[in-house]
Every structure is written in C-alpha cells, then in structure tokens.
Design a protein around this motif. Structure first.
Motif, mmCIF file in Angstrom:
data_model
loop_
_atom_site.group_PDB
_atom_site.id
_atom_site.type_symbol
_atom_site.label_atom_id
_atom_site.label_comp_id
_atom_site.label_asym_id
_atom_site.label_seq_id
_atom_site.Cartn_x
_atom_site.Cartn_y
_atom_site.Cartn_z
ATOM 1 N N ASN A 1 0.815 -1.217 0.000
ATOM 2 C CA ASN A 1 0.000 0.000 0.000
ATOM 3 C C ASN A 1 0.848 1.267 0.000
ATOM 4 O O ASN A 1 0.575 2.230 0.722
ATOM 5 N N GLY A 2 1.892 1.253 -0.812
ATOM 6 C CA GLY A 2 2.738 2.418 -0.958
ATOM 7 C C GLY A 2 3.807 2.586 0.098
ATOM 8 O O GLY A 2 4.651 3.484 0.000
ATOM 9 N N GLU A 3 3.825 1.707 1.106
ATOM 10 C CA GLU A 3 4.846 1.771 2.152
ATOM 11 C C GLU A 3 5.858 0.654 1.950
ATOM 12 O O GLU A 3 5.501 -0.503 1.763
ATOM 13 N N LYS A 4 7.147 1.020 1.992
ATOM 14 C CA LYS A 4 8.203 0.031 1.839
ATOM 15 C C LYS A 4 8.735 -0.388 3.204
ATOM 16 O O LYS A 4 9.110 0.462 4.014
ATOM 17 N N VAL A 5 8.755 -1.685 3.432
ATOM 18 C CA VAL A 5 9.272 -2.252 4.666
ATOM 19 C C VAL A 5 10.612 -2.916 4.345
ATOM 20 O O VAL A 5 10.714 -3.675 3.375
ATOM 21 N N HIS A 6 11.637 -2.611 5.156
ATOM 22 C CA HIS A 6 12.977 -3.154 4.921
ATOM 23 C C HIS A 6 13.440 -3.958 6.131
ATOM 24 O O HIS A 6 13.243 -3.523 7.275
ATOM 25 N N ALA A 7 14.085 -5.097 5.880
ATOM 26 C CA ALA A 7 14.650 -5.894 6.969
ATOM 27 C C ALA A 7 15.858 -6.676 6.452
ATOM 28 O O ALA A 7 15.833 -7.220 5.343
ATOM 29 N N LYS A 8 16.908 -6.719 7.253
ATOM 30 C CA LYS A 8 18.146 -7.405 6.871
ATOM 31 C C LYS A 8 18.034 -8.899 7.113
ATOM 32 O O LYS A 8 17.581 -9.336 8.174
ATOM 33 N N ILE A 9 18.478 -9.685 6.156
ATOM 34 C CA ILE A 9 18.474 -11.140 6.278
ATOM 35 C C ILE A 9 19.618 -11.560 7.188
ATOM 36 O O ILE A 9 20.776 -11.244 6.929
ATOM 37 N N VAL A 10 19.295 -12.287 8.272
ATOM 38 C CA VAL A 10 20.319 -12.681 9.245
ATOM 39 C C VAL A 10 20.415 -14.189 9.439
ATOM 40 O O VAL A 10 21.333 -14.670 10.110
ATOM 41 N N GLU A 11 19.481 -14.956 8.835
ATOM 42 C CA GLU A 11 19.507 -16.418 8.981
ATOM 43 C C GLU A 11 18.819 -17.055 7.781
ATOM 44 O O GLU A 11 17.737 -16.617 7.375
ATOM 45 N N THR A 12 19.458 -18.089 7.221
ATOM 46 C CA THR A 12 18.913 -18.787 6.051
ATOM 47 C C THR A 12 19.122 -20.294 6.190
ATOM 48 O O THR A 12 19.923 -20.750 7.002
ATOM 49 N N GLU A 13 18.409 -21.044 5.357
ATOM 50 C CA GLU A 13 18.625 -22.486 5.237
ATOM 51 C C GLU A 13 18.559 -22.873 3.764
ATOM 52 O O GLU A 13 17.644 -22.442 3.057
ATOM 53 N N ALA A 14 19.505 -23.676 3.320
ATOM 54 C CA ALA A 14 19.509 -24.164 1.944
ATOM 55 C C ALA A 14 18.791 -25.504 1.859
ATOM 56 O O ALA A 14 19.001 -26.387 2.700
ATOM 57 N N TYR A 15 17.957 -25.660 0.829
ATOM 58 C CA TYR A 15 17.280 -26.926 0.543
ATOM 59 C C TYR A 15 17.644 -27.329 -0.881
ATOM 60 O O TYR A 15 17.340 -26.602 -1.834
ATOM 61 N N MET A 16 18.314 -28.491 -0.986
ATOM 62 C CA MET A 16 19.078 -28.814 -2.185
ATOM 63 C C MET A 16 18.356 -29.730 -3.180
ATOM 64 O O MET A 16 18.977 -30.399 -3.997
ATOM 65 N N GLY A 17 17.044 -29.775 -3.098
ATOM 66 C CA GLY A 17 16.283 -30.410 -4.164
ATOM 67 C C GLY A 17 16.146 -31.907 -4.088
ATOM 68 O O GLY A 17 15.989 -32.491 -3.011
ATOM 69 N N VAL A 18 16.227 -32.572 -5.233
ATOM 70 C CA VAL A 18 15.787 -33.962 -5.373
ATOM 71 C C VAL A 18 16.593 -34.945 -4.530
ATOM 72 O O VAL A 18 16.108 -36.038 -4.222
ATOM 73 N N HIS B 1 11.165 -30.215 -0.051
ATOM 74 C CA HIS B 1 9.825 -30.566 -0.529
ATOM 75 C C HIS B 1 9.885 -31.259 -1.893
ATOM 76 O O HIS B 1 8.944 -31.956 -2.274
ATOM 77 N N SER B 2 10.969 -31.056 -2.622
ATOM 78 C CA SER B 2 11.108 -31.647 -3.957
ATOM 79 C C SER B 2 11.964 -32.910 -3.951
ATOM 80 O O SER B 2 12.365 -33.397 -5.023
ATOM 81 N N TYR B 3 12.241 -33.450 -2.773
ATOM 82 C CA TYR B 3 13.058 -34.666 -2.676
ATOM 83 C C TYR B 3 12.455 -35.788 -3.516
ATOM 84 O O TYR B 3 11.231 -35.999 -3.532
ATOM 85 N N GLY B 4 13.330 -36.527 -4.204
ATOM 86 C CA GLY B 4 12.867 -37.641 -5.025
ATOM 87 C C GLY B 4 12.094 -37.197 -6.248
ATOM 88 O O GLY B 4 11.280 -37.958 -6.788
ATOM 89 N N GLU B 5 12.312 -35.979 -6.698
ATOM 90 C CA GLU B 5 11.619 -35.384 -7.846
ATOM 91 C C GLU B 5 10.120 -35.249 -7.603
ATOM 92 O O GLU B 5 9.321 -35.280 -8.547
ATOM 93 N N ARG B 6 9.749 -35.076 -6.342
ATOM 94 C CA ARG B 6 8.336 -34.831 -6.034
ATOM 95 C C ARG B 6 7.891 -33.565 -6.756
ATOM 96 O O ARG B 6 8.549 -32.519 -6.703
ATOM 97 N N ARG B 7 6.764 -33.656 -7.426
ATOM 98 C CA ARG B 7 6.284 -32.505 -8.212
ATOM 99 C C ARG B 7 4.781 -32.382 -8.032
ATOM 100 O O ARG B 7 3.993 -33.032 -8.711
ATOM 101 N N THR B 8 4.383 -31.549 -7.107
ATOM 102 C CA THR B 8 2.981 -31.305 -6.792
ATOM 103 C C THR B 8 2.667 -29.844 -7.081
ATOM 104 O O THR B 8 3.586 -29.029 -7.285
ATOM 105 N N PRO B 9 1.388 -29.471 -7.095
ATOM 106 C CA PRO B 9 1.062 -28.056 -7.297
ATOM 107 C C PRO B 9 1.767 -27.147 -6.296
ATOM 108 O O PRO B 9 2.165 -26.028 -6.644
ATOM 109 N N ARG B 10 1.964 -27.627 -5.063
ATOM 110 C CA ARG B 10 2.612 -26.808 -4.044
ATOM 111 C C ARG B 10 4.055 -26.490 -4.402
ATOM 112 O O ARG B 10 4.504 -25.363 -4.203
ATOM 113 N N VAL B 11 4.786 -27.455 -4.920
ATOM 114 C CA VAL B 11 6.223 -27.249 -5.156
ATOM 115 C C VAL B 11 6.548 -26.879 -6.599
ATOM 116 O O VAL B 11 7.711 -26.662 -6.934
#
Length: 204
Positions: A30-47, A53-63
């Motif tokens: 709504n025209g207001e910009k909110v800013h926040a610094k990224i301080v924690e992440t997790e990598a998810y490496m796929g099949v 969520h995509s482990y084993g080549e899972r392919r659903t509408p969600r993923v």
C-alpha cells in the motif's frame, strides 16, 4: 541500494544461502516500503535432499514453482498457522530454494509491530522487539508475506532483495531446524546465520 539480479539466484544454493546474509528484503505494501536485513537462512538442495519438498523429484502443485526460473518466491503454509518465505534458486528444472529464517527490522517498524502485536513499535517490550522477525513464520506475519505472493518475481517492484550496506560479519554454519525425521539430512550444516545477531531464531 541495488536490487539483486536474476543471475544472483541462478547459482549453487549453498553459496546463495550464505551470500543472502546481510542483504535487505523489501516488501512494498500500500505504498509503504518495509525493509529488513536477512540474518539467517537455510539451503534446501532439491531432489537428493531428504528435507526438501522436492526430494525424489516430487512434483505437486505446491512445489511446482521450485521447478521454474530462479529469483521467484516460494511461499508455503505450515502447521495450519504460519507462512514460510523461500527464494527459488538454480536454473529451471532444478527444484532448489533457500528459506529465509530470520530478519533484522530496519524500516517500517510500526508496520511490523502492528502486524505482529497490534501495537506501535515504541510500545513493545524487549522480548517483543526481538520476536518481531526472529523466525520464518514471524517474519512473514510482520512483513505481510502470504500465499498470494507464492511465485512472485523477486526481480520486480513489490517483493525483492537489495544489496546490504557491506558491513562485515562472521557466518555460523549449523544444522537446519524442524527436520528431525529426514535421516542423514537433519545433520547437514546447511543453516547459516550472522554470529551474535539478536534476531537469529536458534543459535546452536
């Protein structure tokens, strides 16, 4: 600050998970910009990652969005209560992503406080201030990130990530959180956070 390019996201997800630390997530509402610094992440490496969520080549509408182009958002709902915001990485057809686990609020503090606690920022106690964005569900509530933003182009003008201020920090590598039933994948040190930042969700 300069917005991250598509090319930034089209790389190894473990590298991106570390390089996202210190970058700034921006959401315009709504025209207001909110800013926040990224301080924690997790990598998810796929099949091949049993925690992905995509482990084993899972392919659903969600993923499905994870199989698309890099630099878009993957937002999903958990526990019937919370949204989680992820950045899709790698080239099309390689379903990997990086979960944004915690943020440090920078601008739009009253906006975030109202979303989380129905209060102004200066009415919050110390615990509430730390709890504004110190977890994936918390940060989505604070920044109004929900399922409507699933598939949002992070190279657009509504939800995107900018370069940080270049401040030096030490990166800690740790086990990912909440994936105890994923056998050996639960032990991978694929969570990264800024050492001594008060907004990190789990510091071990």
């Amino acid at each position: 600050m300069e917005k991250l390019s598509r090319e930034f996201y089209n790389r190894d997800s473990l590298i991106i998970a570390k390089e996202l630390l210190g970058k700034v997530l921006v959401h315009e509402v709504n025209g207001e910009k909110v800013h926040a610094k990224i301080v924690e992440t997790e990598a998810y490496m796929g099949v091949e990652d049993k925690a992905a969520h995509s482990y084993g080549e899972r392919r659903t509408p969600r993923v499905e969005v994870m199989y698309g182009k890099p630099g878009v958002s993957y937002v999903y709902f958990i526990y019937g209560m919370y949204f989680c915001f992820n950045v899709v990485t790698r080239e099309e057809g390689v379903p990997q992503a990086v979960l944004i686990r915690a943020l440090e609020p920078l601008e739009g503090l009253d906006f975030m406080a109202q979303n989380r606690y129905k209060k102004q920022y200066d009415e919050l106690n110390r615990k509430q201030i730390t709890g504004l964005t110190s977890g994936p569900g918390k940060l989505c509530t604070a920044l109004q990130i929900d399922k409507s933003l699933n598939g949002e182009d992070l190279c657009g003008n509504s939800l995107y990530i900018e370069e940080g201020d270049g401040t030096d920090f030490h990166i800690v590598s740790a086990k990912r959180v909440g994936i105890d039933r994923t056998e050996e994948a639960r032990d991978y040190l694929w969570r990264f956070y800024i050492k001594d930042n008060r907004y990190v969700s789990v510091t071990k």
